[in-house]
Every structure is written in C-alpha cells, then in structure tokens.
Design a protein around this motif. Structure first.
Motif, PDB file in Angstrom:
ATOM      1  N   MET A  19       0.366  -3.519   2.546  1.00 21.25           N
ATOM      2  CA  MET A  19       1.322  -4.369   3.463  1.00 21.25           C
ATOM      3  C   MET A  19       1.037  -3.699   4.821  1.00 21.25           C
ATOM      4  N   LEU A  20       0.373  -2.380   5.097  1.00 24.05           N
ATOM      5  CA  LEU A  20       0.141  -1.655   6.223  1.00 24.05           C
ATOM      6  C   LEU A  20      -1.296  -2.183   6.641  1.00 24.05           C
ATOM      7  N   PHE A  21      -2.197  -2.277   5.913  1.00 24.87           N
ATOM      8  CA  PHE A  21      -3.389  -2.829   6.047  1.00 24.87           C
ATOM      9  C   PHE A  21      -3.451  -4.298   6.438  1.00 24.87           C
ATOM     10  N   GLU A  22      -2.478  -5.081   5.795  1.00 24.08           N
ATOM     11  CA  GLU A  22      -2.477  -6.409   6.241  1.00 24.08           C
ATOM     12  C   GLU A  22      -1.762  -6.562   7.565  1.00 24.08           C
ATOM     13  N   GLU A  23      -0.920  -5.748   7.854  1.00 21.47           N
ATOM     14  CA  GLU A  23      -0.393  -5.737   9.082  1.00 21.47           C
ATOM     15  C   GLU A  23      -1.202  -5.269  10.276  1.00 21.47           C
ATOM     16  N   MET A  24      -1.926  -4.493  10.249  1.00 21.88           N
ATOM     17  CA  MET A  24      -2.932  -4.060  11.010  1.00 21.88           C
ATOM     18  C   MET A  24      -4.043  -5.006  11.436  1.00 21.88           C
ATOM     19  N   THR A  25      -4.456  -5.721  10.008  1.00 17.48           N
ATOM     20  CA  THR A  25      -5.593  -6.477  10.336  1.00 17.48           C
ATOM     21  C   THR A  25      -5.296  -7.866  10.472  1.00 17.48           C
ATOM     22  N   SER A  33     -13.054  -6.807   4.187  1.00 14.64           N
ATOM     23  CA  SER A  33     -14.698  -6.828   4.317  1.00 14.64           C
ATOM     24  C   SER A  33     -14.980  -5.343   4.316  1.00 14.64           C
ATOM     25  N   ASN A  34     -16.252  -5.023   4.322  1.00 16.23           N
ATOM     26  CA  ASN A  34     -16.679  -3.388   4.184  1.00 16.23           C
ATOM     27  C   ASN A  34     -16.649  -2.809   5.665  1.00 16.23           C
ATOM     28  N   ASP A  35     -16.296  -3.702   6.511  1.00 12.39           N
ATOM     29  CA  ASP A  35     -15.872  -2.954   8.134  1.00 12.39           C
ATOM     30  C   ASP A  35     -14.633  -2.708   7.972  1.00 12.39           C
ATOM     31  N   ASP A  36     -13.757  -3.180   7.021  1.00 15.94           N
ATOM     32  CA  ASP A  36     -12.292  -2.607   7.004  1.00 15.94           C
ATOM     33  C   ASP A  36     -12.075  -1.350   6.330  1.00 15.94           C
ATOM     34  N   ILE A  37     -13.004  -0.673   5.625  1.00 13.01           N
ATOM     35  CA  ILE A  37     -12.891   0.284   4.826  1.00 13.01           C
ATOM     36  C   ILE A  37     -12.140   1.636   5.321  1.00 13.01           C
ATOM     37  N   TYR A  38     -12.712   1.959   6.599  1.00 14.93           N
ATOM     38  CA  TYR A  38     -12.042   3.165   7.437  1.00 14.93           C
ATOM     39  C   TYR A  38     -10.612   2.674   7.513  1.00 14.93           C
ATOM     40  N   LEU A  39      -9.956   1.475   7.750  1.00 13.27           N
ATOM     41  CA  LEU A  39      -8.779   1.164   8.070  1.00 13.27           C
ATOM     42  C   LEU A  39      -8.022   1.202   6.777  1.00 13.27           C
ATOM     43  N   LEU A  40      -8.536   0.789   5.636  1.00  9.96           N
ATOM     44  CA  LEU A  40      -7.916   0.802   4.463  1.00  9.96           C
ATOM     45  C   LEU A  40      -7.578   2.299   3.881  1.00  9.96           C
ATOM     46  N   ILE A  41      -8.492   3.173   4.011  1.00 14.54           N
ATOM     47  CA  ILE A  41      -8.497   4.438   4.034  1.00 14.54           C
ATOM     48  C   ILE A  41      -7.158   5.147   4.867  1.00 14.54           C
ATOM     49  N   TYR A  42      -7.417   4.642   6.059  1.00 18.16           N
ATOM     50  CA  TYR A  42      -6.439   5.251   6.845  1.00 18.16           C
ATOM     51  C   TYR A  42      -4.901   4.736   6.365  1.00 18.16           C
ATOM     52  N   CYS A  43      -4.702   3.602   6.047  1.00 13.22           N
ATOM     53  CA  CYS A  43      -3.437   3.143   5.647  1.00 13.22           C
ATOM     54  C   CYS A  43      -2.995   3.869   4.380  1.00 13.22           C
ATOM     55  N   ALA A  44      -4.012   4.261   3.320  1.00 11.71           N
ATOM     56  CA  ALA A  44      -3.805   4.818   2.191  1.00 11.71           C
ATOM     57  C   ALA A  44      -3.282   6.156   2.684  1.00 11.71           C
ATOM     58  N   LYS A 101      -7.755 -19.680   3.798  1.00 11.89           N
ATOM     59  CA  LYS A 101      -7.489 -18.129   3.859  1.00 11.89           C
ATOM     60  C   LYS A 101      -6.600 -17.667   2.731  1.00 11.89           C
ATOM     61  N   PRO A 102      -6.903 -16.653   2.070  1.00  7.08           N
ATOM     62  CA  PRO A 102      -6.079 -16.084   0.886  1.00  7.08           C
ATOM     63  C   PRO A 102      -4.706 -15.728   1.368  1.00  7.08           C
ATOM     64  N   GLU A 103      -3.706 -15.994   0.451  1.00  4.69           N
ATOM     65  CA  GLU A 103      -2.342 -15.479   0.649  1.00  4.69           C
ATOM     66  C   GLU A 103      -2.362 -13.978   1.108  1.00  4.69           C
ATOM     67  N   LYS A 104      -1.295 -13.708   1.950  1.00  3.49           N
ATOM     68  CA  LYS A 104      -1.248 -12.096   2.188  1.00  3.49           C
ATOM     69  C   LYS A 104      -0.073 -11.656   1.053  1.00  3.49           C
ATOM     70  N   LEU A 105      -0.638 -10.565   0.364  1.00  2.00           N
ATOM     71  CA  LEU A 105       0.337 -10.078  -0.594  1.00  2.00           C
ATOM     72  C   LEU A 105       1.670  -9.774   0.075  1.00  2.00           C
ATOM     73  N   SER A 106       1.436  -9.387   1.369  1.00  2.00           N
ATOM     74  CA  SER A 106       3.014  -8.916   1.824  1.00  2.00           C
ATOM     75  C   SER A 106       3.885  -9.908   2.016  1.00  2.00           C
ATOM     76  N   ASN A 107       3.384 -11.453   2.131  1.00  2.00           N
ATOM     77  CA  ASN A 107       4.194 -12.472   1.940  1.00  2.00           C
ATOM     78  C   ASN A 107       4.821 -12.567   0.457  1.00  2.00           C
ATOM     79  N   ILE A 108       4.142 -12.111  -0.604  1.00  2.00           N
ATOM     80  CA  ILE A 108       4.581 -12.571  -1.578  1.00  2.00           C
ATOM     81  C   ILE A 108       5.570 -11.295  -2.201  1.00  2.00           C
ATOM     82  N   ILE A 109       5.260 -10.045  -1.504  1.00  2.00           N
ATOM     83  CA  ILE A 109       6.345  -9.038  -1.900  1.00  2.00           C
ATOM     84  C   ILE A 109       7.691  -9.459  -1.227  1.00  2.00           C
TER      85      ILE A 109
END
Length: 125
Positions: A19-25, A33-44, A101-109
């Motif tokens: 959810m944080l990742f989807e909010e930030m991106t 994408s591979n470019d988002d890995i830093y941000l995913l790690i940050y969110c985790a 575009k794929p559905e955001k998991l945050s919407n499903i949540i």
C-alpha cells in the motif's frame, strides 16, 4: 544509526508495504519495474521496522554496497517467495490492451475492509 542496524532490518513485502509503495509511486505493485526496487525496499524498511527515515536519506544509506547488497538479497528472497504463487494466464496477457493498467492492491484491500467487513488486522498482516 550504524551499518549493523540497517543489516538487521526486516524486509517483509506485506499489504502495508504494498500500500505504501502504491501510494508513493501512484501505480500498481504489479506494474513495478526494476527502477522501483529502491522504493520497494524503502517501503518494506519503514513499514516493518521501528524507524523514521526519509526516502532521500535512505537512498544515501543504500550507497553503502554492503548494506545495499544485504537489503537487496532480503527483498529478492521475498519477491521470489511471492512469485511462486502467481498464476500466469498467457491468453489474457496476449489479449491485454497496452494502456490497461493492473488494479492496485490498495483498492482491493479497501474493498475487502469497507464493503465486505473483513478485519483490518487480518488483511494487513
């Protein structure tokens, strides 16, 4: 905070992290994408550890190769675990409209919690 502290971080890709990742991106976790890995790690790191750190500061921490390698390995392990549960429908992928575009998991949540009354603790953890 020392180098050892960063290496001890938990990296869990759970619903809170996604959810944080989807909010930030402003895009779906499935569009990552591979470019988002830093941000995913940050969110985790932010979600799963008792730490308050800005993303720009986190990027400077990741310049340390040893820390980056450790956190990347933990993240890759989590992604490998998640990947094994994905079911690919090749026909649907072939028919997919490029602009779709794929559905955001945050919407499903949100739907599970608000419309169907599923316990927030159950969904998020």
């Amino acid at each position: 905070m020392g180098k050892k502290d960063y290496q001890d971080f938990k990296i869990n890709i759970n619903m809170k992290t996604i959810m944080l990742f989807e909010e930030m991106t402003e895009k779906s976790f499935y569009d990552m994408s591979n470019d988002d890995i830093y941000l995913l790690i940050y969110c985790a790191v932010v979600v799963n550890n008792n730490i308050t750190i800005t993303y720009p500061h986190f990027k400077t921490v990741m310049k340390n190769e040893k820390i980056a390698r450790e956190l990347f390995a933990k993240c890759q392990s989590e992604l490998d675990f998640i990947e094994q549960f994905k079911k690919y429908d090749k026909e649907k992928k072939a028919d997919k409209v490029e602009d779709e575009k794929p559905e955001k998991l945050s919407n499903i949540i949100n739907l599970l919690i608000l419309q169907y009354g599923v316990d927030i603790g159950y969904v998020m953890n």
